[in-house]
Design a protein around this motif. Structure first.
Motif, short mmCIF file in Angstrom:
data_model
loop_
_atom_site.label_atom_id
_atom_site.label_comp_id
_atom_site.label_asym_id
_atom_site.label_seq_id
_atom_site.Cartn_x
_atom_site.Cartn_y
_atom_site.Cartn_z
N SER A 154 0.84 -1.20 0.00
CA SER A 154 0.00 0.00 0.00
C SER A 154 0.87 1.25 0.00
CB SER A 154 -0.94 0.01 1.21
OG SER A 154 -0.20 0.02 2.41
N GLN A 155 2.15 1.06 0.33
CA GLN A 155 3.13 2.15 0.24
C GLN A 155 4.35 1.62 -0.51
OE1 GLN A 155 3.88 3.65 4.30
NE2 GLN A 155 2.64 5.37 3.62
N LYS A 156 5.09 2.53 -1.13
CA LYS A 156 6.29 2.06 -1.83
C LYS A 156 7.49 2.94 -1.48
CE LYS A 156 6.80 2.73 -6.30
NZ LYS A 156 6.51 2.81 -7.74
N PRO A 157 8.67 2.33 -1.41
CA PRO A 157 9.87 3.11 -1.14
C PRO A 157 10.37 3.79 -2.41
CG PRO A 157 10.42 0.78 -1.31
CD PRO A 157 8.93 0.89 -1.51
N VAL A 158 10.81 5.04 -2.25
CA VAL A 158 11.41 5.77 -3.36
C VAL A 158 12.87 6.02 -2.99
CG1 VAL A 158 11.40 7.91 -4.70
CG2 VAL A 158 9.23 6.85 -4.00
N TRP A 159 13.76 5.56 -3.85
CA TRP A 159 15.20 5.65 -3.60
C TRP A 159 15.76 6.90 -4.26
CZ3 TRP A 159 19.23 3.17 -7.13
CH2 TRP A 159 20.51 3.25 -6.59
N ASN A 160 16.46 7.71 -3.46
CA ASN A 160 17.13 8.90 -3.99
C ASN A 160 18.61 8.55 -4.16
OD1 ASN A 160 18.53 11.33 -4.29
ND2 ASN A 160 16.95 12.47 -3.19
N GLU A 161 18.98 8.26 -5.38
CA GLU A 161 20.34 7.79 -5.65
C GLU A 161 21.38 8.85 -5.29
OE1 GLU A 161 20.63 6.13 -9.55
OE2 GLU A 161 22.67 5.42 -9.24
N ASP A 162 21.02 10.12 -5.43
CA ASP A 162 21.99 11.18 -5.12
C ASP A 162 22.34 11.22 -3.63
OD1 ASP A 162 22.07 11.93 -7.74
OD2 ASP A 162 20.51 13.45 -7.54
N LYS A 163 21.38 10.89 -2.77
CA LYS A 163 21.64 10.90 -1.33
C LYS A 163 22.29 9.60 -0.85
CE LYS A 163 17.99 13.83 0.57
NZ LYS A 163 16.83 13.76 1.49
N CYS A 164 22.19 8.55 -1.65
CA CYS A 164 22.65 7.22 -1.25
C CYS A 164 24.17 7.18 -1.15
CB CYS A 164 22.17 6.19 -2.25
SG CYS A 164 22.74 4.51 -1.89
N LYS A 165 24.67 6.64 -0.01
CA LYS A 165 26.12 6.50 0.22
C LYS A 165 26.59 5.06 0.06
CE LYS A 165 26.34 10.80 1.66
NZ LYS A 165 26.47 11.82 0.63
N GLN A 166 25.70 4.19 -0.41
CA GLN A 166 26.05 2.79 -0.70
C GLN A 166 26.52 2.02 0.54
OE1 GLN A 166 25.22 1.30 -3.31
NE2 GLN A 166 24.85 2.93 -4.77
N CYS A 167 25.93 2.31 1.67
CA CYS A 167 26.31 1.58 2.89
C CYS A 167 25.67 0.19 2.95
CB CYS A 167 25.90 2.38 4.13
SG CYS A 167 24.11 2.54 4.33
N GLU A 193 15.67 2.55 8.40
CA GLU A 193 17.05 2.19 8.72
C GLU A 193 18.10 2.96 7.93
OE1 GLU A 193 17.91 0.41 11.20
OE2 GLU A 193 15.92 -0.28 11.73
N CYS A 194 17.74 3.53 6.80
CA CYS A 194 18.75 4.24 5.99
C CYS A 194 19.29 5.44 6.80
CB CYS A 194 18.15 4.74 4.68
SG CYS A 194 19.33 5.75 3.75
N PRO A 195 20.59 5.45 7.09
CA PRO A 195 21.14 6.53 7.91
C PRO A 195 21.24 7.85 7.16
CG PRO A 195 22.83 4.86 7.42
CD PRO A 195 21.57 4.41 6.77
N PHE A 196 21.04 7.83 5.87
CA PHE A 196 21.22 9.04 5.05
C PHE A 196 19.89 9.55 4.46
CE2 PHE A 196 25.15 6.60 5.05
CZ PHE A 196 26.00 7.53 5.60
N LYS A 197 18.78 8.97 4.94
CA LYS A 197 17.44 9.39 4.47
C LYS A 197 17.35 9.37 2.94
CE LYS A 197 16.25 10.24 8.71
NZ LYS A 197 15.89 9.03 9.42
N ALA A 198 17.93 8.33 2.37
CA ALA A 198 17.93 8.22 0.91
C ALA A 198 16.71 7.45 0.39
CB ALA A 198 19.21 7.55 0.44
N ILE A 199 15.90 6.94 1.32
CA ILE A 199 14.68 6.24 0.92
C ILE A 199 13.51 6.87 1.66
CG2 ILE A 199 13.44 4.03 0.90
CD1 ILE A 199 16.14 2.61 0.85
N THR A 200 12.47 7.21 0.92
CA THR A 200 11.25 7.73 1.54
C THR A 200 10.07 6.89 1.06
OG1 THR A 200 11.08 9.33 -0.26
CG2 THR A 200 12.01 10.13 1.80
N MET A 201 9.06 6.80 1.90
CA MET A 201 7.88 6.01 1.58
C MET A 201 6.79 6.93 1.04
SD MET A 201 8.95 3.01 2.32
CE MET A 201 7.46 2.03 2.10
#
Ligand code: SF4
Ligand code: SF4
Length: 93
Positions: free
Chosen positions: A31-44, A80-88
């Motif tokens: 009912s919700q989906k994650p949106v990945w922000n590649e620019d914020k992602c640090k590949q942890c 869990e993403c420490p860099f807020k690179a995923i939002t629902m």
């Protein structure tokens, strides 16, 4: 193997053979989906560790996206993403 969707199967149906999870595209439960922000992602890869459905896709030790065939939209990756690179966001069907 049954070709029915989860909405068509009987209540209390069972998965009757091991290793069959990939045959069931459980992403349509979302009912919700994650949106990945590649620019914020640090590949942890913390999201990959925590995703209960192995829906975070990785190649050459880098996150490449989200497999929506199996992502149930639980939101754990976003928490869990420490860099807020995923939002629902709300899933539009
Ligand atoms: S929302 Fe849940 S199932 Fe989907 S990728 Fe994130 S942790 Fe995995
Ligand atoms: S937890 Fe966040 S920063 Fe780390 S790989 Fe996943 S999306 Fe990128």
């Amino acid at each position: 193997m049954s070709k029915k969707t989860w909405k068509e199967i009987d209540i209390a149906s069972i998965i009757n053979k091991p290793g069959s999870a990939k045959d069931f595209k459980t992403g349509d439960w979302r009912s919700q989906k994650p949106v990945w922000n590649e620019d914020k992602c640090k590949q942890c890869l913390i999201c990959w560790v925590y995703c209960p459905d192995s829906a975070i896709t990785v190649k050459d030790e880098k996150m490449t996206g989200i497999n929506f065939d199996y992502c149930k939209g639980c939101g754990i990756c976003a928490v869990e993403c420490p860099f807020k690179a995923i939002t629902m966001v709300e899933e539009k069907k």
